[in-house]
Design an enzyme around this catalytic site. Structure first.
Site, short mmCIF file in Angstrom:
data_model
loop_
_atom_site.label_atom_id
_atom_site.label_comp_id
_atom_site.label_asym_id
_atom_site.label_seq_id
_atom_site.Cartn_x
_atom_site.Cartn_y
_atom_site.Cartn_z
N ASP A 185 0.87 -1.04 0.08
CA ASP A 185 -0.10 0.21 0.04
C ASP A 185 0.99 1.21 0.21
O ASP A 185 2.06 1.31 0.90
CB ASP A 185 -0.90 -0.05 1.02
CG ASP A 185 -1.91 1.30 1.30
OD1 ASP A 185 -3.08 0.97 0.93
OD2 ASP A 185 -1.65 2.26 1.74
N ILE A 186 0.54 2.26 -0.92
CA ILE A 186 1.43 3.48 -0.96
C ILE A 186 0.78 4.16 0.22
O ILE A 186 -0.13 4.61 0.40
CB ILE A 186 1.14 4.21 -2.28
CG1 ILE A 186 1.33 3.44 -3.46
CG2 ILE A 186 1.94 5.50 -2.11
CD1 ILE A 186 0.96 4.12 -4.90
N ASN A 193 -3.02 12.88 -3.15
CA ASN A 193 -4.37 13.11 -3.73
C ASN A 193 -4.96 14.28 -3.59
O ASN A 193 -5.45 15.36 -4.39
CB ASN A 193 -5.28 12.02 -3.77
CG ASN A 193 -5.24 11.11 -4.94
OD1 ASN A 193 -4.83 11.36 -5.89
ND2 ASN A 193 -6.03 10.10 -4.91
N ASP A 202 -2.43 9.71 -9.99
CA ASP A 202 -2.17 8.93 -11.14
C ASP A 202 -0.93 8.60 -11.63
O ASP A 202 -0.30 7.47 -11.66
CB ASP A 202 -3.01 9.26 -12.57
CG ASP A 202 -4.74 9.14 -12.22
OD1 ASP A 202 -4.93 8.30 -11.23
OD2 ASP A 202 -5.39 9.61 -13.08
N GLU A 228 -4.80 2.10 -4.32
CA GLU A 228 -3.32 2.40 -3.99
C GLU A 228 -2.54 0.94 -3.58
O GLU A 228 -1.59 1.29 -3.22
CB GLU A 228 -3.02 3.55 -3.15
CG GLU A 228 -3.51 3.46 -1.55
CD GLU A 228 -4.78 3.84 -1.47
OE1 GLU A 228 -4.95 4.18 -0.17
OE2 GLU A 228 -5.72 4.00 -2.24
#
Length: 308
Positions: A185-186, A193, A202, A228
């Site tokens: 997971d980022i 965002n 993106d 993500e």
């Protein structure tokens, strides 16, 4: 060999249907070759993919126009030396796929004036259907690939991940060798965002996907697991080796830096690793084990891989 014209027409219709139903280019070539040999008397058939075989073949590639020479002995367009002894009557027809010539069909006979005008017209029909079928096969493959791949990141979709992990479970049961699963997971993706907008978000997703693909082995599998989140299946791989691969992924992601206005964005990820079957004997169990460890990585400060 078919002499009766009505029987030849019936055969042509049958072969055209068979060509249209072909699944691969090899199937098309095989069917067209068989059709020509069955419908015509002792014609030789060649599929030629290079324009540099002879001047007549090169001309057909260049002009995308069929070449019909009933008698090479009397033809004045080319020197007699371009033809061999078995090429007294010749047709060369281009296969044009999406406006580009990809090959030619060369049909020849050792008999002078053997290939009639009606034969030439039939060969043109076969070649057109052949070209159209090549295009349809290409479009089908592209559509299939698009359905399998996430359009933004280019990695596999969650649906294909589900199919792949089912497949690896069967392989593991058969070979009695483990595989490992990593779910990543980022870190702070929502903040990126919210601060910089979805377009930058993106770009982050694409860069992370590229970093993962760069870091894994050729036979490993990566998918976009969620918004993500990414999942990496490592076949025939125990947890110890999976940890090393995961560290390589994390280090590659840390190299990502790009400027947005006056800011420089850097990235880290958190992840959880599980080994099948020792840490989960079903798909649900191994995914749950990875999810639990991912949440543990998040709760203990992020930028880490939890594997115990």
């Amino acid at each position: 060999t078919v002499e009766d014209s009505s029987q030849k027409k019936r055969l042509l219709i049958s072969f055209l249907k068979e060509i249209e139903n072909s699944k691969t280019e090899d199937d098309v070539i095989s069917t067209v070759t068989r059709a020509i040999k069955m419908m015509f008397n002792n014609f030789d058939v060649m599929f030629i993919a290079s324009p540099f075989v002879s001047k007549p073949v090169e001309d057909v590639f260049t002009t995308k126009t069929p070449l019909y020479i009933p008698s090479t002995l009397r033809d004045t367009r080319y020197p007699k030396t371009v033809w061999n002894d078995t090429e007294k009557s010749v047709v060369i027809i281009p296969l044009v796929v999406f406006s580009k010539p990809v090959a030619v069909i060369k049909v020849s006979s050792s008999a002078d004036n053997a290939i009639k005008k009606t034969d030439f017209m039939t060969l043109e029909i076969l070649s057109r259907i052949c070209s159209t079928t090549f295009e349809n096969i290409s479009l089908y493959r592209t559509t299939e690939e698009m359905a399998r791949k996430d359009p933004l990141t280019g990695v596999f979709t969650r649906r294909i991940f589900d199919e792949k992990i089912d497949e690896e479970i069967l392989v593991s049961a058969r070979t009695r060798k483990p595989f490992s699963l990593l779910i990543l997971d980022i870190d702070h993706f929502k903040r990126i965002n919210d601060t910089y907008g979805h377009q930058i978000g993106d770009e982050v997703l694409k860069k992370v996907a590229d970093a993962i693909k760069k870091s894994i082995r050729e036979f490993d599998f990566v998918a976009r697991y969620g918004g993500e989140e990414f999942a990496v299946i490592m076949p025939n791989t125990g947890k110890e080796q999976a940890v090393e691969i995961s560290k390589k992924i994390c280090n590659e992601i840390k190299k990502i830096k790009f400027a947005v206005d006056t800011d420089v964005i850097t990235l880290t990820v958190s992840g959880g690793i599980g080994e099948f079957p020792s840490e989960g004997s079903s798909k649900a169990q191994i995914i749950r084990r990875c999810d639990e460890r991912l949440y543990s990585a998040k709760n203990s400060g992020r930028d880490r891989i939890v594997y115990e």
